[in-house]
Design a protein around this motif. Sequence first.
Motif, mmCIF file in Angstrom:
data_model
loop_
_atom_site.group_PDB
_atom_site.id
_atom_site.type_symbol
_atom_site.label_atom_id
_atom_site.label_comp_id
_atom_site.label_asym_id
_atom_site.label_seq_id
_atom_site.Cartn_x
_atom_site.Cartn_y
_atom_site.Cartn_z
ATOM 1 N N MET A 1 81.576 68.356 21.843
ATOM 2 C CA MET A 1 82.871 68.911 21.520
ATOM 3 C C MET A 1 83.991 68.108 22.153
ATOM 4 S SD MET A 1 83.361 72.955 21.518
ATOM 5 C CE MET A 1 84.706 73.598 20.633
ATOM 6 N N GLU A 2 83.772 66.836 22.355
ATOM 7 C CA GLU A 2 84.763 65.988 22.975
ATOM 8 C C GLU A 2 86.032 65.867 22.149
ATOM 9 O OE1 GLU A 2 81.648 63.054 25.227
ATOM 10 O OE2 GLU A 2 83.404 62.226 24.256
ATOM 11 N N LEU B 1 92.157 74.367 26.222
ATOM 12 C CA LEU B 1 92.695 75.284 27.225
ATOM 13 C C LEU B 1 91.750 76.463 27.442
ATOM 14 C CD1 LEU B 1 94.871 76.166 29.175
ATOM 15 C CD2 LEU B 1 96.143 77.118 27.236
ATOM 16 N N GLU B 2 91.178 76.980 26.372
ATOM 17 C CA GLU B 2 90.229 78.089 26.506
ATOM 18 C C GLU B 2 88.995 77.659 27.296
ATOM 19 O OE1 GLU B 2 88.756 81.610 26.781
ATOM 20 O OE2 GLU B 2 90.744 81.230 25.957
ATOM 21 N N ARG B 3 88.531 76.443 27.085
ATOM 22 C CA ARG B 3 87.371 75.945 27.839
ATOM 23 C C ARG B 3 87.701 75.781 29.318
ATOM 24 N NH1 ARG B 3 84.699 71.070 24.887
ATOM 25 N NH2 ARG B 3 83.211 71.353 26.564
ATOM 26 N N VAL B 4 88.916 75.327 29.626
ATOM 27 C CA VAL B 4 89.335 75.214 31.033
ATOM 28 C C VAL B 4 89.417 76.606 31.652
ATOM 29 C CG1 VAL B 4 91.244 74.571 32.562
ATOM 30 C CG2 VAL B 4 90.506 72.995 30.776
ATOM 31 N N LEU C 1 89.769 75.201 39.081
ATOM 32 C CA LEU C 1 90.009 74.357 37.919
ATOM 33 C C LEU C 1 89.029 73.186 37.915
ATOM 34 C CD1 LEU C 1 93.906 74.281 37.974
ATOM 35 C CD2 LEU C 1 92.433 75.600 36.460
ATOM 36 N N PRO C 2 88.675 72.688 36.746
ATOM 37 C CA PRO C 2 87.756 71.541 36.690
ATOM 38 C C PRO C 2 88.416 70.279 37.218
ATOM 39 C CG PRO C 2 88.589 72.046 34.507
ATOM 40 C CD PRO C 2 89.096 73.130 35.416
ATOM 41 N N ASP D 1 79.896 70.283 38.523
ATOM 42 C CA ASP D 1 79.242 71.587 38.433
ATOM 43 C C ASP D 1 78.609 71.813 37.076
ATOM 44 O OD1 ASP D 1 79.790 72.250 41.021
ATOM 45 O OD2 ASP D 1 81.463 73.586 40.558
ATOM 46 N N GLU D 2 79.192 71.273 36.059
ATOM 47 C CA GLU D 2 78.680 71.383 34.691
ATOM 48 C C GLU D 2 78.837 70.031 34.016
ATOM 49 O OE1 GLU D 2 80.239 74.466 32.259
ATOM 50 O OE2 GLU D 2 79.817 76.026 33.721
ATOM 51 N N PRO D 3 78.021 69.745 33.010
ATOM 52 C CA PRO D 3 78.112 68.438 32.344
ATOM 53 C C PRO D 3 79.486 68.123 31.764
ATOM 54 C CG PRO D 3 76.123 69.580 31.669
ATOM 55 C CD PRO D 3 76.917 70.551 32.492
ATOM 56 N N ASP D 4 80.208 69.146 31.283
ATOM 57 C CA ASP D 4 81.513 68.846 30.687
ATOM 58 C C ASP D 4 82.671 68.996 31.658
ATOM 59 O OD1 ASP D 4 81.392 71.600 30.756
ATOM 60 O OD2 ASP D 4 82.236 71.880 28.758
#
Length: 105
Positions: free
Chosen positions: A1-2, A32-35, A45-46, A52-55
Amino acid sequence: MEDAYAAPRPDWGSGAAAAGAEEAEMLFGRALERVRAFRAVHGRLPEAAGGDEPDEPILGAWLEHQRHRRTEEKLPPWKDNELSRALGSMWWNGQDGGRPPLPYH
């Protein structure tokens, strides 16, 4: 989903350009929803260098890009407002990521 992080810069015209702007808005909303979801799970925040996760690096890079655009005064006000509404008013300086401040000794 890049594709959500490589949204084209909208050209606010008509026809194909307007369709591109609508798609860019949709991709911005998805990113924004994924963040927001990442923050709900991890309490912060990422980060682009995170793991922590691949994305997380993708989400972190997207967020850094939004910060950079804000600093350069190239982030449209509606996007700044959406980011502030979703992540807190200090999203742009990374201080509203859910981490407690470091203690001073």
